[in-house]
Design a protein around this motif. Structure first.
Motif, PDB file in Angstrom:
ATOM      1  N   VAL A  38      -3.506  -5.428   3.687  1.00  8.86           N
ATOM      2  CA  VAL A  38      -4.753  -5.757   3.533  1.00  8.86           C
ATOM      3  C   VAL A  38      -5.317  -6.715   4.671  1.00  8.86           C
ATOM      4  O   VAL A  38      -4.429  -7.262   5.162  1.00  8.86           O
ATOM      5  CB  VAL A  38      -4.952  -6.324   2.003  1.00  8.86           C
ATOM      6  N   SER A  39      -6.386  -6.662   4.776  1.00  8.82           N
ATOM      7  CA  SER A  39      -7.217  -7.258   6.032  1.00  8.82           C
ATOM      8  C   SER A  39      -8.425  -7.909   5.401  1.00  8.82           C
ATOM      9  O   SER A  39      -8.858  -7.360   4.422  1.00  8.82           O
ATOM     10  CB  SER A  39      -7.374  -6.945   7.124  1.00  8.82           C
ATOM     11  N   GLU A  40      -9.272  -8.774   6.382  1.00  9.45           N
ATOM     12  CA  GLU A  40     -10.600  -9.093   5.745  1.00  9.45           C
ATOM     13  C   GLU A  40     -11.389  -7.704   6.145  1.00  9.45           C
ATOM     14  O   GLU A  40     -12.612  -7.653   5.384  1.00  9.45           O
ATOM     15  CB  GLU A  40     -10.964 -10.095   6.921  1.00  9.45           C
ATOM     16  N   SER A  41     -11.015  -6.857   6.832  1.00  2.71           N
ATOM     17  CA  SER A  41     -11.842  -5.623   6.835  1.00  2.71           C
ATOM     18  C   SER A  41     -11.566  -4.482   5.530  1.00  2.71           C
ATOM     19  O   SER A  41     -12.517  -3.949   5.237  1.00  2.71           O
ATOM     20  CB  SER A  41     -11.553  -4.713   8.114  1.00  2.71           C
ATOM     21  N   GLY A  42     -10.429  -4.466   5.206  1.00  2.00           N
ATOM     22  CA  GLY A  42     -10.169  -3.192   4.186  1.00  2.00           C
ATOM     23  C   GLY A  42      -8.626  -3.412   3.994  1.00  2.00           C
ATOM     24  O   GLY A  42      -7.763  -4.372   3.849  1.00  2.00           O
ATOM     25  N   ARG A  93      -0.947   8.413   2.542  1.00  2.75           N
ATOM     26  CA  ARG A  93      -1.534   7.340   2.906  1.00  2.75           C
ATOM     27  C   ARG A  93      -3.071   7.461   3.066  1.00  2.75           C
ATOM     28  O   ARG A  93      -3.585   8.497   3.480  1.00  2.75           O
ATOM     29  CB  ARG A  93      -1.019   6.682   4.271  1.00  2.75           C
ATOM     30  N   ALA A  94      -3.939   6.451   2.953  1.00  2.96           N
ATOM     31  CA  ALA A  94      -5.314   6.669   3.107  1.00  2.96           C
ATOM     32  C   ALA A  94      -5.621   4.900   3.377  1.00  2.96           C
ATOM     33  O   ALA A  94      -5.124   3.928   2.876  1.00  2.96           O
ATOM     34  CB  ALA A  94      -6.173   6.927   1.769  1.00  2.96           C
ATOM     35  N   GLY A  95      -6.888   4.866   4.082  1.00  2.00           N
ATOM     36  CA  GLY A  95      -7.501   3.683   4.588  1.00  2.00           C
ATOM     37  C   GLY A  95      -8.909   3.447   3.976  1.00  2.00           C
ATOM     38  O   GLY A  95      -9.693   4.425   3.795  1.00  2.00           O
ATOM     39  N   PHE A  96      -9.137   2.337   3.584  1.00  8.97           N
ATOM     40  CA  PHE A  96     -10.726   2.179   3.126  1.00  8.97           C
ATOM     41  C   PHE A  96     -11.137   0.744   3.752  1.00  8.97           C
ATOM     42  O   PHE A  96     -10.575  -0.293   4.159  1.00  8.97           O
ATOM     43  CB  PHE A  96     -10.550   1.870   1.619  1.00  8.97           C
ATOM     44  N   ARG A  97     -12.349   0.605   3.716  1.00 13.68           N
ATOM     45  CA  ARG A  97     -12.925  -0.551   4.155  1.00 13.68           C
ATOM     46  C   ARG A  97     -13.928  -1.143   3.174  1.00 13.68           C
ATOM     47  O   ARG A  97     -14.745  -0.483   2.133  1.00 13.68           O
ATOM     48  CB  ARG A  97     -14.078  -0.410   5.433  1.00 13.68           C
ATOM     49  N   PHE A  98     -13.845  -2.553   3.105  1.00 10.31           N
ATOM     50  CA  PHE A  98     -14.509  -3.267   1.887  1.00 10.31           C
ATOM     51  C   PHE A  98     -15.982  -3.030   2.303  1.00 10.31           C
ATOM     52  O   PHE A  98     -16.651  -3.104   3.500  1.00 10.31           O
ATOM     53  CB  PHE A  98     -14.135  -4.611   2.090  1.00 10.31           C
ATOM     54  N   VAL A  99     -17.092  -2.551   1.317  1.00 10.33           N
ATOM     55  CA  VAL A  99     -18.280  -2.618   1.484  1.00 10.33           C
ATOM     56  C   VAL A  99     -18.886  -4.029   1.448  1.00 10.33           C
ATOM     57  O   VAL A  99     -19.863  -4.212   2.239  1.00 10.33           O
ATOM     58  CB  VAL A  99     -18.956  -1.877   0.144  1.00 10.33           C
ATOM     59  N   HIS A 100     -18.419  -4.922   0.887  1.00  7.86           N
ATOM     60  CA  HIS A 100     -18.707  -6.445   0.557  1.00  7.86           C
ATOM     61  C   HIS A 100     -17.443  -7.263   0.915  1.00  7.86           C
ATOM     62  O   HIS A 100     -16.398  -6.899   0.855  1.00  7.86           O
ATOM     63  CB  HIS A 100     -19.119  -6.718  -0.709  1.00  7.86           C
ATOM     64  N   GLN A 101     -17.778  -8.490   1.516  1.00  9.05           N
ATOM     65  CA  GLN A 101     -16.723  -9.348   1.957  1.00  9.05           C
ATOM     66  C   GLN A 101     -15.800  -9.626   0.755  1.00  9.05           C
ATOM     67  O   GLN A 101     -16.049  -9.945  -0.413  1.00  9.05           O
ATOM     68  CB  GLN A 101     -17.312 -10.524   2.561  1.00  9.05           C
ATOM     69  N   ALA A 102     -14.424  -9.618   0.906  1.00 14.09           N
ATOM     70  CA  ALA A 102     -13.518  -9.751  -0.101  1.00 14.09           C
ATOM     71  C   ALA A 102     -12.713 -11.078   0.139  1.00 14.09           C
ATOM     72  O   ALA A 102     -12.583 -11.567   1.384  1.00 14.09           O
ATOM     73  CB  ALA A 102     -12.656  -8.641  -0.259  1.00 14.09           C
ATOM     74  N   ASN A 139      -5.486  -7.230 -12.425  1.00 13.22           N
ATOM     75  CA  ASN A 139      -6.064  -8.310 -13.028  1.00 13.22           C
ATOM     76  C   ASN A 139      -7.353  -7.928 -13.394  1.00 13.22           C
ATOM     77  O   ASN A 139      -7.986  -9.105 -13.866  1.00 13.22           O
ATOM     78  CB  ASN A 139      -5.892  -9.589 -12.361  1.00 13.22           C
ATOM     79  N   GLY A 140      -7.820  -6.769 -12.950  1.00  7.99           N
ATOM     80  CA  GLY A 140      -9.129  -6.426 -13.344  1.00  7.99           C
ATOM     81  C   GLY A 140     -10.245  -6.341 -12.204  1.00  7.99           C
ATOM     82  O   GLY A 140     -11.163  -6.027 -12.456  1.00  7.99           O
ATOM     83  N   ASP A 141      -9.928  -7.302 -11.309  1.00  9.43           N
ATOM     84  CA  ASP A 141     -10.677  -7.398 -10.302  1.00  9.43           C
ATOM     85  C   ASP A 141     -11.093  -5.862  -9.503  1.00  9.43           C
ATOM     86  O   ASP A 141     -10.272  -5.004  -9.189  1.00  9.43           O
ATOM     87  CB  ASP A 141     -10.126  -8.297  -8.833  1.00  9.43           C
ATOM     88  N   ARG A 142     -12.332  -5.966  -8.923  1.00 13.02           N
ATOM     89  CA  ARG A 142     -12.635  -4.707  -8.384  1.00 13.02           C
ATOM     90  C   ARG A 142     -13.483  -5.041  -6.998  1.00 13.02           C
ATOM     91  O   ARG A 142     -14.061  -5.751  -7.111  1.00 13.02           O
ATOM     92  CB  ARG A 142     -13.790  -3.878  -9.302  1.00 13.02           C
ATOM     93  N   HIS A 143     -13.147  -3.975  -6.062  1.00 12.02           N
ATOM     94  CA  HIS A 143     -13.859  -4.098  -4.851  1.00 12.02           C
ATOM     95  C   HIS A 143     -14.244  -2.660  -4.260  1.00 12.02           C
ATOM     96  O   HIS A 143     -13.675  -1.736  -4.263  1.00 12.02           O
ATOM     97  CB  HIS A 143     -12.891  -4.555  -3.764  1.00 12.02           C
ATOM     98  N   GLU A 144     -15.732  -2.783  -4.116  1.00 13.03           N
ATOM     99  CA  GLU A 144     -16.231  -1.474  -3.654  1.00 13.03           C
ATOM    100  C   GLU A 144     -15.829  -1.057  -2.147  1.00 13.03           C
ATOM    101  O   GLU A 144     -15.714  -1.788  -1.358  1.00 13.03           O
ATOM    102  CB  GLU A 144     -17.716  -1.530  -3.576  1.00 13.03           C
ATOM    103  N   MET A 145     -15.266   0.322  -2.104  1.00  9.25           N
ATOM    104  CA  MET A 145     -14.732   0.409  -0.864  1.00  9.25           C
ATOM    105  C   MET A 145     -15.495   1.709   0.066  1.00  9.25           C
ATOM    106  O   MET A 145     -15.961   2.595  -0.872  1.00  9.25           O
ATOM    107  CB  MET A 145     -13.288   0.906  -0.941  1.00  9.25           C
ATOM    108  N   GLU A 146     -15.086   1.890   1.197  1.00  5.88           N
ATOM    109  CA  GLU A 146     -15.652   2.971   1.901  1.00  5.88           C
ATOM    110  C   GLU A 146     -14.415   3.834   2.396  1.00  5.88           C
ATOM    111  O   GLU A 146     -13.689   3.169   3.368  1.00  5.88           O
ATOM    112  CB  GLU A 146     -16.639   2.868   3.163  1.00  5.88           C
ATOM    113  N   PRO A 147     -14.132   5.031   1.903  1.00  8.50           N
ATOM    114  CA  PRO A 147     -13.006   5.802   2.544  1.00  8.50           C
ATOM    115  C   PRO A 147     -13.198   5.982   4.081  1.00  8.50           C
ATOM    116  O   PRO A 147     -14.220   6.537   4.605  1.00  8.50           O
ATOM    117  CB  PRO A 147     -12.965   7.122   1.725  1.00  8.50           C
ATOM    118  N   ILE A 148     -12.117   5.799   4.746  1.00 12.07           N
ATOM    119  CA  ILE A 148     -12.114   5.812   6.355  1.00 12.07           C
ATOM    120  C   ILE A 148     -11.236   6.974   6.709  1.00 12.07           C
ATOM    121  O   ILE A 148     -11.662   7.694   7.567  1.00 12.07           O
ATOM    122  CB  ILE A 148     -11.853   4.641   6.946  1.00 12.07           C
ATOM    123  N   TRP A 149     -10.063   7.051   6.140  1.00 12.68           N
ATOM    124  CA  TRP A 149      -8.978   8.266   6.616  1.00 12.68           C
ATOM    125  C   TRP A 149      -8.242   8.472   5.620  1.00 12.68           C
ATOM    126  O   TRP A 149      -7.897   7.606   4.894  1.00 12.68           O
ATOM    127  CB  TRP A 149      -8.128   7.719   8.013  1.00 12.68           C
TER     128      TRP A 149
END
Length: 209
Positions: A53-57, A93-102, A78-88
């Motif tokens: 994980v990074s600040e980006s995704g 393996r798959a990579g995602f970018r956070f839509v909102h700051q996490a 723990n139930g936390d959710r984060h909206e993501m954009e699929p990148i690759w």
């Protein structure tokens, strides 16, 4: 270490920023080993393992090809959710970018008021219950975990009754009735599924693969 935003292979339906943008966004990276989570989209709920994980995704391990989607939500244990954009996506393996700051620290610590519980997938799949004596009843699976399932049905079961559950994509599974309510009951499997096997079974039930 995997880069969560490395563009190996674009996902169908993904919203992709310019390659230069991705290359220039340097962020502090952390490694998260075997952090179970699930990905939610219109096609259903799918298991994954967050690997870094990074600040980006984030980057994740998957157990099957993910369905095309412009947006997904990753849900932690723990139930936390984060909206993501699929990148690759490439192989498992798959990579995602956070839509909102996490909050990266919170993702790493994953605080919870409850003990870690098995991930349950909400889904809808027709199934069959076989009772003692060979009597078969049509039911619907409404949620599923490695250890058991919740089913909706019109039939009646006794507590601790042994049954067999089967469905297209789900091998015949021996189970015991753990609880019952009007219109449904909870089953506990006699043999639990390995995480990867469960991930593939859940995908088959929802995607019909």
């Amino acid at each position: 270490m995997h880069n969560a935003l490395h563009q190996d292979e674009a996902l169908p339906g993904a919203v992709i920023a310019g390659g230069g943008d991705i290359e220039q966004r340097e962020a502090t990276r952390y490694t998260l080993l075997i952090r179970a989570a699930k990905l939610l989209c219109d096609a259903g709920e799918f298991l994954c393992v967050i690997r870094d994980v990074s600040e980006s995704g984030i980057s994740v391990r998957t157990f099957h090809r993910l369905p095309p989607a412009a947006r997904m939500v990753v849900e932690l244990q723990n139930g936390d959710r984060h909206e993501m954009e699929p990148i690759w996506q490439k192989d498992d393996r798959a990579g995602f970018r956070f839509v909102h700051q996490a909050d990266i620290d919170r993702i790493i610590v994953s605080p919870s008021r409850y003990a870690k519980r098995a991930i349950r997938l909400n889904l809808s799949a027709p199934a069959v219950i076989e009772k003692a004596g060979g009597r078969r009843e049509d039911v619907e699976i409404v949620d599923l975990s490695q250890q058991g399932a919740k089913i909706a049905c019109d039939c009646r079961f006794a507590l601790d009754e042994r049954v067999k559950l089967s469905a297209a994509g789900l091998p015949e599974t021996n189970a015991k009735v753990r609880w019952r309510k009007d219109g449904g009951c909870g089953l506990i499997f006699e043999d639990t599924y390995q995480y990867g096997d469960f991930a593939r079974i859940a995908a088959d039930l929802q995607l019909g693969e």
